[in-house]
Motif scaffolding. Structure first.
Motif, PDB file in Angstrom:
ATOM      1  N   GLY A 143      14.446   6.498  -0.732  1.00  0.00           N
ATOM      2  CA  GLY A 143      13.340   5.779  -1.260  1.00  0.00           C
ATOM      3  C   GLY A 143      11.920   5.619  -0.842  1.00  0.00           C
ATOM      4  O   GLY A 143      11.151   4.552  -1.772  1.00  0.00           O
ATOM      5  N   GLY A 144      12.114   5.960   0.306  1.00  0.00           N
ATOM      6  CA  GLY A 144      10.679   5.766   1.301  1.00  0.00           C
ATOM      7  C   GLY A 144       9.658   7.033   0.827  1.00  0.00           C
ATOM      8  O   GLY A 144       9.883   7.036  -0.624  1.00  0.00           O
ATOM      9  N   GLY A 145       8.170   6.466   1.048  1.00  0.00           N
ATOM     10  CA  GLY A 145       7.323   7.164   0.415  1.00  0.00           C
ATOM     11  C   GLY A 145       5.548   6.823   0.606  1.00  0.00           C
ATOM     12  O   GLY A 145       5.544   5.637   1.256  1.00  0.00           O
ATOM     13  N   LEU A 146       4.885   7.202   0.014  1.00  0.00           N
ATOM     14  CA  LEU A 146       3.510   6.712   0.101  1.00  0.00           C
ATOM     15  C   LEU A 146       2.650   5.570  -0.989  1.00  0.00           C
ATOM     16  O   LEU A 146       2.851   6.054  -2.246  1.00  0.00           O
ATOM     17  N   VAL A 147       2.260   4.884  -0.577  1.00  0.00           N
ATOM     18  CA  VAL A 147       2.427   3.583  -1.436  1.00  0.00           C
ATOM     19  C   VAL A 147       0.820   3.246  -1.140  1.00  0.00           C
ATOM     20  O   VAL A 147       1.088   2.628   0.176  1.00  0.00           O
ATOM     21  N   GLN A 148      -0.160   2.693  -2.095  1.00  0.00           N
ATOM     22  CA  GLN A 148      -0.882   1.652  -1.475  1.00  0.00           C
ATOM     23  C   GLN A 148      -1.118   0.015  -1.157  1.00  0.00           C
ATOM     24  O   GLN A 148      -0.213  -0.509  -1.127  1.00  0.00           O
ATOM     25  N   ALA A 149      -2.033  -0.452  -0.958  1.00  0.00           N
ATOM     26  CA  ALA A 149      -1.160  -1.386  -0.061  1.00  0.00           C
ATOM     27  C   ALA A 149      -1.526  -2.275  -1.022  1.00  0.00           C
ATOM     28  O   ALA A 149      -2.258  -2.158  -2.321  1.00  0.00           O
ATOM     29  N   GLY A 150      -1.015  -3.573  -1.104  1.00  0.00           N
ATOM     30  CA  GLY A 150      -0.977  -4.203  -2.434  1.00  0.00           C
ATOM     31  C   GLY A 150       0.575  -3.724  -3.708  1.00  0.00           C
ATOM     32  O   GLY A 150       1.070  -4.581  -4.012  1.00  0.00           O
ATOM     33  N   GLY A 151       1.382  -2.367  -3.561  1.00  0.00           N
ATOM     34  CA  GLY A 151       2.152  -1.945  -3.661  1.00  0.00           C
ATOM     35  C   GLY A 151       3.284  -1.665  -3.389  1.00  0.00           C
ATOM     36  O   GLY A 151       3.948  -3.311  -2.928  1.00  0.00           O
ATOM     37  N   SER A 152       4.336  -1.515  -4.555  1.00  0.00           N
ATOM     38  CA  SER A 152       5.709  -1.631  -4.240  1.00  0.00           C
ATOM     39  C   SER A 152       6.634  -1.016  -4.560  1.00  0.00           C
ATOM     40  O   SER A 152       6.643   0.380  -4.650  1.00  0.00           O
ATOM     41  N   LEU A 153       7.759  -0.760  -2.998  1.00  0.00           N
ATOM     42  CA  LEU A 153       8.166  -0.041  -3.441  1.00  0.00           C
ATOM     43  C   LEU A 153       9.751  -0.236  -3.245  1.00  0.00           C
ATOM     44  O   LEU A 153      10.347  -1.517  -2.460  1.00  0.00           O
ATOM     45  N   ARG A 154      11.151   0.104  -3.990  1.00  0.00           N
ATOM     46  CA  ARG A 154      12.629   0.031  -3.239  1.00  0.00           C
ATOM     47  C   ARG A 154      13.660   0.801  -2.618  1.00  0.00           C
ATOM     48  O   ARG A 154      13.413   1.630  -2.831  1.00  0.00           O
ATOM     49  N   LEU A 155      13.986   1.067  -1.563  1.00  0.00           N
ATOM     50  CA  LEU A 155      14.399   1.290  -0.723  1.00  0.00           C
ATOM     51  C   LEU A 155      16.304   1.066  -1.236  1.00  0.00           C
ATOM     52  O   LEU A 155      16.555   0.228  -2.017  1.00  0.00           O
TER      53      LEU A 155
END
Length: 119
Positions: free
Chosen positions: A7-19
Motif C-alpha cells: 500500500g505504500g507509494g508517493l503522495v503529496q503533503a496533505g494526502g492520504s494512504l492506507r497500508l
C-alpha cells in the motif's frame, strides 16, 4: 508467521494512504500487531499498535490524530490509515507481531513498504 506489507507509494503533503499487512502461517487473531517506520539515516520509530481483539490502540506522538490502526481478523490483515501526511512521514513502514507497543521486541516482521510524501 509471514507478514506482507503493501500500500505504500508517493503522495503529496496533505494526502492520504492506507497500508495493509497480511499475515499467514499463524493464528493472527491471537497476535497484537504493530506498525513501525524507518527513514534513511534515522532509527526505527514506533508508529502504532493494536491489540489482538482490536479494542485497544496505541500511537506514537508524531502520528496521533492523523493515523489510525485497525484490523480485520477474518481477513488476517491489519491496516494503517494515514491522513494529513507530511514530508517527515517519508519512511519504509513495517508491520510487526505479536507484541503490543514500542517497548517489546517482535520476532515477526514484514518486508516493509515505502511511503514517500512530497512537499
Amino acid at each position: 508467521v509471514q507478514l506482507q506489507a503493501s500500500g505504500g507509494g508517493l503522495v503529496q503533503a496533505g494526502g492520504s494512504l492506507r497500508l495493509s499487512c497480511a499475515a499467514s502461517g499463524g493464528t493472527f487473531s491471537r497476535y497484537h500487531m504493530n506498525w513501525f517506520r524507518q527513514a534513511p539515516g534515522k532509527e526505527r520509530e514506533f508508529v502504532a499498535a493494536i491489540n489482538w481483539s482490536g479494542t485497544s490502540t496505541y500511537y506514537g506522538d508524531s502520528v496521533k490524530g492523523r493515523f489510525t490502526i485497525s484490523r480485520d481478523n477474518a481477513k488476517n490483515t491489519v491496516y494503517l490509515q494515514m491522513n494529513s501526511l507530511k514530508p517527515e512521514d517519508t519512511a519504509v513502514y513495517y508491520c510487526a507481531a505479536p507484541r503490543y507497543g514500542p517497548s517489546y521486541e517482535n520476532p515477526y516482521w514484514g518486508q516493509g513498504t515505502q511511503v514517500t510524501v512530497s512537499s
